[in-house]
Design a protein around this motif. Structure first.
Motif: not given
Ligand code: ADP
Length: 275
Positions: A260-275
């Motif tokens: 699901n591309s929306d979920l993937q985008q939300s996960i990418d945002e988490i990754i970008n916020a922490i890494m």
């Protein structure tokens, strides 16, 4: 052609012995519980999500109890014959070949049926006489009934997250096992595991676990299952190998767990916020 039957040709069980101590971090008292169940001849059901350490735990227990470990990855085409054994044509003769379950019974091994709900119901039934007081396995094709020795043990794994009306364990099967719950380890232990298994440093392991935890919160927002400890380790391994950390997290976490591309985008945002 004269058919000859050579019965019970033992395959070398040594190949199932775990020589080196597997790395396993106990999360609760699962080691003590399994040991007590083993001593009392009780079959064990490991319940928990994929990648939460069930297989590693079985390897560790087999090592500790000094028993060979015979693992069967269950699937919908697995038949009772696959588990028990069959006659095989070898050149001009026909030889009996033990299936993994029979081999485990004969050698006093631990038989681990991974993802048991995947197997057909008529296949699962063959384990029933082994999981009550009788502890026997009837081998119809040989006309024999084998009695399991005390060091034989049966364990299954089961992921309650995949539960559906079609794929579920019948009560008549469930109630033959004691059940140990598995879940993702608490953060401080998961950090230790990720650092050990992927060889990233403590800080990086901490960030990976933090991302994992945030993604797991999406479980109530459309994500079927949270990111497993196994995937956190995959991300760590890619990072250790020199892959850029955000990219590694996308490849090992965001992309595998959902399409699901929306979920993937939300996960990418988490990754970008922490890494
Ligand atoms: P499962 O059988 O539940 O799908 P695994 O046992 O294959 O999961 O676990 C995936 C990986 O996670 C293991 O290979 C291991 O590296 C790591 N792991 C998970 N839990 C633990 C733990 N408690 N101790 C050590 N390693 C663990």
């Amino acid at each position: 052609m004269t058919a000859q039957c050579s019965l019970s040709r033992e395959l070398p069980v040594e190949e199932y012995i775990i020589e080196d101590e597997p790395y396993y971090v106990p999360v609760g008292n699962e080691v003590e519980i399994f040991t007590a169940a083993y001593k009392n001849l009780l079959p064990v059901n490991l319940k928990g999500p994929t990648g939460s350490g069930k297989t590693r735990f079985m390897e560790y227990m087999a090592y500790k109890l000094k028993r060979p470990l015979i693992t069967v990855a269950c699937h919908e085409d697995l038949t009772a014959t696959d588990l028990v054994g069959r006659y095989l044509i070898k050149g001009e003769s026909v030889e009996w070949s033990d299936g993994p379950l029979t081999k485990a019974v004969k050698n006093g091994a631990i038989c681990y049926l991974d993802e048991v709900v995947e197997a057909r119901k008529d296949t699962i039934v063959v384990i029933h006489p082994l999981t009550d007081d009788r502890r026997i396995i009837p081998i119809d094709k040989l006309g024999v009934i084998l009695q399991a020795p005390p060091d034989f043990s049966l364990a299954i794994s089961y992921n309650p997250g995949y539960q559906s009306a079609v794929k579920d364990l019948k009560q008549s099967t469930r109630q033959r096992f004691v059940a140990i719950d598995f879940d993702y380890p608490p953060p401080e232990l998961e950090r230790k595991i990720v650092a050990h298994e992927s060889m990233v440093n403590g800080e990086m392991a901490k960030d990976l676990v933090k991302i994992g935890q945030r993604i797991r919160n999406f479980r109530h927002h459309g994500l079927e299952e949270g990111v497993s400890t196994r995937l956190l380790i995959y991300a760590g391994k890619l990072i250790h190998e020199g892959i850029e950390p955000r990219e590694a997290c996308r490849i090992a976490m965001a992309r595998p767990i959902t399409d699901n591309s929306d979920l993937q985008q939300s996960i990418d945002e988490i990754i970008n916020a922490i890494m």
